[in-house]
Design an enzyme around this catalytic site. Structure first.
Site, PDB file in Angstrom:
ATOM      1  N   HIS B 380       6.943 -37.743   2.887  1.00  0.00           N
ATOM      2  CA  HIS B 380       6.043 -38.435   1.949  1.00  0.00           C
ATOM      3  C   HIS B 380       4.811 -38.977   2.698  1.00  0.00           C
ATOM      4  O   HIS B 380       3.668 -38.682   2.335  1.00  0.00           O
ATOM      5  CB  HIS B 380       6.822 -39.576   1.271  1.00  0.00           C
ATOM      6  CG  HIS B 380       6.015 -40.439   0.353  1.00  0.00           C
ATOM      7  ND1 HIS B 380       6.160 -40.403  -1.016  1.00  0.00           N
ATOM      8  CD2 HIS B 380       5.064 -41.385   0.592  1.00  0.00           C
ATOM      9  CE1 HIS B 380       5.321 -41.274  -1.575  1.00  0.00           C
ATOM     10  NE2 HIS B 380       4.654 -41.887  -0.617  1.00  0.00           N
ATOM     11  N   GLU B 381       5.081 -39.735   3.746  1.00  0.00           N
ATOM     12  CA  GLU B 381       3.960 -40.345   4.482  1.00  0.00           C
ATOM     13  C   GLU B 381       3.132 -39.270   5.190  1.00  0.00           C
ATOM     14  O   GLU B 381       1.905 -39.399   5.306  1.00  0.00           O
ATOM     15  CB  GLU B 381       4.461 -41.391   5.479  1.00  0.00           C
ATOM     16  CG  GLU B 381       5.228 -42.557   4.858  1.00  0.00           C
ATOM     17  CD  GLU B 381       4.467 -43.316   3.763  1.00  0.00           C
ATOM     18  OE1 GLU B 381       3.224 -43.221   3.734  1.00  0.00           O
ATOM     19  OE2 GLU B 381       5.127 -43.955   2.919  1.00  0.00           O
ATOM     20  N   HIS B 384       0.525 -38.080   2.885  1.00  0.00           N
ATOM     21  CA  HIS B 384      -0.689 -38.916   2.922  1.00  0.00           C
ATOM     22  C   HIS B 384      -1.518 -38.593   4.162  1.00  0.00           C
ATOM     23  O   HIS B 384      -2.735 -38.449   4.095  1.00  0.00           O
ATOM     24  CB  HIS B 384      -0.318 -40.404   2.996  1.00  0.00           C
ATOM     25  CG  HIS B 384       0.259 -40.968   1.738  1.00  0.00           C
ATOM     26  ND1 HIS B 384      -0.355 -40.849   0.525  1.00  0.00           N
ATOM     27  CD2 HIS B 384       1.403 -41.680   1.518  1.00  0.00           C
ATOM     28  CE1 HIS B 384       0.382 -41.455  -0.406  1.00  0.00           C
ATOM     29  NE2 HIS B 384       1.459 -41.968   0.171  1.00  0.00           N
ATOM     30  N   HIS B 387      -3.311 -35.346   3.990  1.00  0.00           N
ATOM     31  CA  HIS B 387      -4.422 -35.494   3.036  1.00  0.00           C
ATOM     32  C   HIS B 387      -5.620 -36.167   3.735  1.00  0.00           C
ATOM     33  O   HIS B 387      -6.751 -35.679   3.674  1.00  0.00           O
ATOM     34  CB  HIS B 387      -3.928 -36.321   1.841  1.00  0.00           C
ATOM     35  CG  HIS B 387      -4.865 -36.352   0.666  1.00  0.00           C
ATOM     36  ND1 HIS B 387      -4.568 -37.030  -0.480  1.00  0.00           N
ATOM     37  CD2 HIS B 387      -6.084 -35.798   0.449  1.00  0.00           C
ATOM     38  CE1 HIS B 387      -5.566 -36.898  -1.350  1.00  0.00           C
ATOM     39  NE2 HIS B 387      -6.500 -36.147  -0.804  1.00  0.00           N
TER      40      HIS B 387
END
Lengths: 588, 588
Positions: B380-381, B384, B387
């Site tokens: 998940h992190e 980020h 991105h």
């Protein structure tokens, strides 16, 4: 100790304010209706004198409700913080107060815009009571902005109070202190007891267990303390003051030179006197290293009495009879009508205060433990309460609120009278030494320590004004260095001195502490004259108590025959301290 | 566990940002000099296009310094909160940021006053990069007040942030949990482990020991939570928005109808699906009374692996290869260059996040404990971080910052891909059931729980807007009732559910949580298409990651082939959940 185990007679009787929730919320509704009526008068209340009078009468009625509601809720919250019923009431009145502040922001702006009209109105005798308070409004002219700007500023009140709210809500638990292997409950009231213990381990453990909690949460406290400084700097800036100090003193109509004079006298000119006193302590205590927390050890070997509440009243009533029957009756009322909440218990707010308004008794919160300090605190707070009582009974609701600037006079006069009474009634050299010592300690607290606090607070305010960052490290480093200078060469700083600043609520009160010093110096003058039989001074002083907030503070003090702008006042106070110190040095 | 006992390789390498304090303060000085240069251009930067370009280039350089400085200080503070060196840096950069905000308040006002001139300037190709961000400035026209008012509003930033500061600084200690008579360390990371324990006493003790601390300090948390709501309401009001919601959504240029649509779908239309899932849990767990904290017990009897960090990377690299080599290389870099601080320890900030800027790596804070949740959090992190990385490498510094509104897409796509990967690689019925269960739990968290949070938060914001008082009692009563409705008839509320709201940092983020739901629904669409071999969707998605913050969020999503204003998106997501639930029900 839990509150439930305390006898009703030893708690304050708040049911005299409101019998139940219903009565509280009824009054809140009345206040809300008055606000609505006031709002309808926006842009109309200056139309003619009848509108003007009507508006102000409603305004005062609403203010009285607010004060009464606030008093009831905050007193309950301070002793029963976990009873959500009172938290809800407290939140309700705070929220209504915010709403009032914001909704009535037109008042000052319209008054100032129409200042000549207002001055004409004031010639009418029906407004005699309002002359001083309205002059106070008009005096703000330079600092009142446009309606639009004032509205915005008044809206900030909903967000600017968080630091104080958090500080008030944050109750710490402390690890217990061990005495002979037994665990003892530690809070601020018992801390001062433990610091008198002859065992250095007890003193150190108590001091460390207390202040290590402030270190543990140092980032929280740094946020709230810097937060309140930023708040003061913000308002000073937007209201066109040169500094937070100037903004704070403007309210009392006092020049900043007075503040700096007190700091100069206490922190520079006369500080060597305090260092001399510390050196004497070290000698008498015969300590190789004297830590700051050792300064609380009584240096006089005198077994002080423990006092019951009744014994305290007997003494206090005897002390205050110098003021005459009216004053004595007030003190008797405080006892009979249960104005006072005496004993400490889990969750109760620390310290002591007097709080009341026109429509309530002037209540007192204490953390009474029966030592001389408790007796002294009781007569101190009763001084405030008597001042409030006399003011409310001799002034109209418009003028009864006296300012903080003069508030500490009545309390300090009482405290000083008590010590003199004790000295007078001393039956031995030891007892006399003990009360001289108490007087010295009292003076130290008010004329030396408070100016050090004021200096620290002023630097934080200056940092906030300059937009300087304020980390826990910076704040605690500053406090450590200020304390080291303050205590002088004979006192060794404990590691936790740095964090003791986070414990002191007064730093949240925007230049409050220097007023203690002023109160003490004024009190010393008044007491010495009254005890010398000066009837004129006694009358002037009682009139001062009855005058409430009907004049500028400096004028009230001048009327009381003590001019706070005179240099002499301060020099006399420090010489008085020197004189006591000399007597004490001879005696021990 | 203390930080000192963690191996360097398992901590993030912040020395890549600054080697030492000197470098930090050098950059801070550079930023301060740039600010001084910008201030000289007040009333001049719109003189001609050269002034205009020069001003914006300096502005961006200063912003880059600020972001880098802030990143360095806050990352350090989050793992070493007691190192005052970093607290001082953090305070310094926050204070400088306040100063910048306040000093540059002329910028927006002047830009808007000269909007036609600005629009002409923008035709110049040298400003191509700035077109979107400057259009964003001009869009604020209706909400920008006079210079005088804007100056005052920007000054409030120094006092409006206290609630969040206190919340961030307030680290609680929890009593340990007893397992077989042994004391186990409790914090937020271990709490979720304890709640999976088959022993109901362990689950209850963990839940109670954790949340009783929030009850103990409920008045502090009520002050900070209501404080942040009042802050949002204050800014919405003074900036002429109809509500805090409208103010918050204005930034993303999103209609409020989108927010209410998500709440309607999740909290009304599809909530029975969640209750059906809870009923199934109760049946499978065979509990007479199922408490809210029992919902974390895995209902699939499958002994999940423990993963080392290396094993996590192996899986993640395999999952993301669907995006191609560029993406894979970024993940490899995260490992090799030590972007991640893996393990929990005393004092470390709870939870997980990715944080970085144009001039730093996109760092990740975790509280890795080696379970599937840790693996999932890691991917998940990393979503980020990838991105951020792609955005910073394909956009200029002006356009690289993407908005929170689109931020959860990249992370949620990764999380969902991971579960699908796990389902695909499942070697038994039990394993398959387990990952279906994980997917269901994931969906619950994002498409059911967050909209409940959003509803709660919206009510608090509404109370603040109405000036309603907000006591701890009112807040916790509301949270209890919202949770009871949310969990439905098969789940019994523990007494401490009411106080669990005080633990959630997202309520301090001004309508953040609904964006998780949006991110999940968008992610479900993207994942299902990519896994179906849709090359066009894959390209569009990777372009979306590279687009950073170069367009309005809704437009970015439309370009990514997922229109968030369409009803269909949400219906698809909840039907997807129903489909998984059906499969799961059949399997167990």
């Amino acid at each position: 100790m839990e509150r439930a185990s305390i006898e009703t007679k030893d708690t304050w009787n708040l049911s005299l304010i409101y019998k139940d929730e219903q009565e509280f919320y009824n009054d809140l509704n009345e206040a809300k209706q008055l606000l609505n009526q006031l709002l309808l008068q926006k842009e109309h209340f200056l139309n003619d004198i009848d509108h003007f009078i009507n508006f102000h009468e409603k305004y005062i009625r609403m203010s009285r409700y607010i004060q009464k509601l606030h008093c009831f809720a905050h007193l309950h919250c301070d002793v029963e913080p976990n009873d959500q019923k009172y938290q809800t009431m407290y939140a309700a009145i705070l929220s209504f107060y915010d709403q009032v502040t914001s909704a009535l922001d037109f008042y000052t702006v319209e008054m100032i815009a129409a200042d000549t009209t207002v001055e004409n109105f004031l010639k009418d005798e029906r407004l005699a009571d309002y002359r001083y308070s309205i002059a106070e409004i008009l005096r703000q002219k330079k600092h009142v902005l446009s309606q639009e700007m004032e509205t915005l500023i008044s809206k900030t009140s909903s967000i600017s109070d968080i630091s104080s709210q958090v500080f008030d809500a944050f109750r710490l638990d402390y690890d217990p202190v061990h005495i002979n292997g037994e665990e003892k409950f530690l809070n601020s009231a018992t801390l001062s007891e433990f610091l008198k213990n002859p065992d250095p381990n007890v003193r150190q453990e108590a001091y460390h267990n207390f202040f290590k909690e402030y270190k543990k949460y140092e980032n929280v406290f740094a946020s709230t303390l810097s937060g309140v400084m930023k708040k003061d700097a913000f308002y000073a800036d937007v209201k066109k003051f040169n500094s937070p100090l100037e903004a704070s003193l403007f309210d009392d109509n006092v020049p900043t030179s007075l503040f700096f004079k007190i700091l100069e006298k206490a922190n520079k000119e006369y500080r060597p006197l305090f260092h001399r006193y510390n050196a004497l302590k070290k000698k008498v205590l015969n300590l190789k290293t004297m830590y700051n927390y050792d300064l609380n050890i009584p240096i006089v070997e005198y077994d002080t009495k423990k006092y019951t509440v009744d014994e305290c009243f007997d003494i206090i009533l005897d002390v205050v009879k110098v003021f005459g029957n009216d004053y004595v009756e007030i003190i008797q009322k405080a006892k009979d009508e249960r104005w006072i909440d005496y004993y400490p218990h889990a969750g109760k707010r620390v310290g002591a205060y007097s709080s009341g308004c026109y429509d309530t008794n002037p209540y007192i919160l204490m953390n009474f433990i029966g030592d001389y300090n408790s007796l002294s605190t009781m007569i101190h707070e009763l001084g405030h309460s008597a001042h409030t009582y006399l003011s409310c009974h001799h002034q109209s609701p418009v003028n009864c609120d006296y300012r903080i600037f003069v508030a500490e006079v009545a309390s300090t006069v009482n405290e000083t009278l008590l010590i003199n009474y004790m000295l007078e009634h001393a039956s031995s050299k030891e007892e006399k030494a003990y009360f001289l010592y108490e007087l010295l300690e009292n003076c130290v607290g008010l004329i030396f320590r408070q100016p050090m606090y004021a200096d620290f607070e002023h630097i934080l305010h200056t940092w906030a004004q300059e937009g300087k960052p304020m980390s826990a490290q910076m704040i605690t480093d500053l406090y450590m260095s200020k304390n080291a200078e303050y205590f002088g060469p004979d006192v060794t700083m404990d590691q936790y001195v740095s964090h003791s600043c986070f414990y002191i609520p007064h730093f949240y009160y925007n230049y409050y502490v220097y007023k203690y010093t002023l109160g003490m110096t004024v009190a010393l003058a008044i007491v010495s004259r009254i005890l010398g039989g000066d009837q004129k001074q006694k009358e002037a002083y009682l009139n001062f108590l009855k005058s409430g907030g009907s004049k500028y503070p400096v004028d009230l003090l001048k009327d009381a025959l003590v001019d706070p702008l005179e240099d002499q006042l301060y020099d006399d106070a420090f010489h008085y301290f020197e004189n006591i110190l000399n007597q004490f040095e001879e005696l021990i």
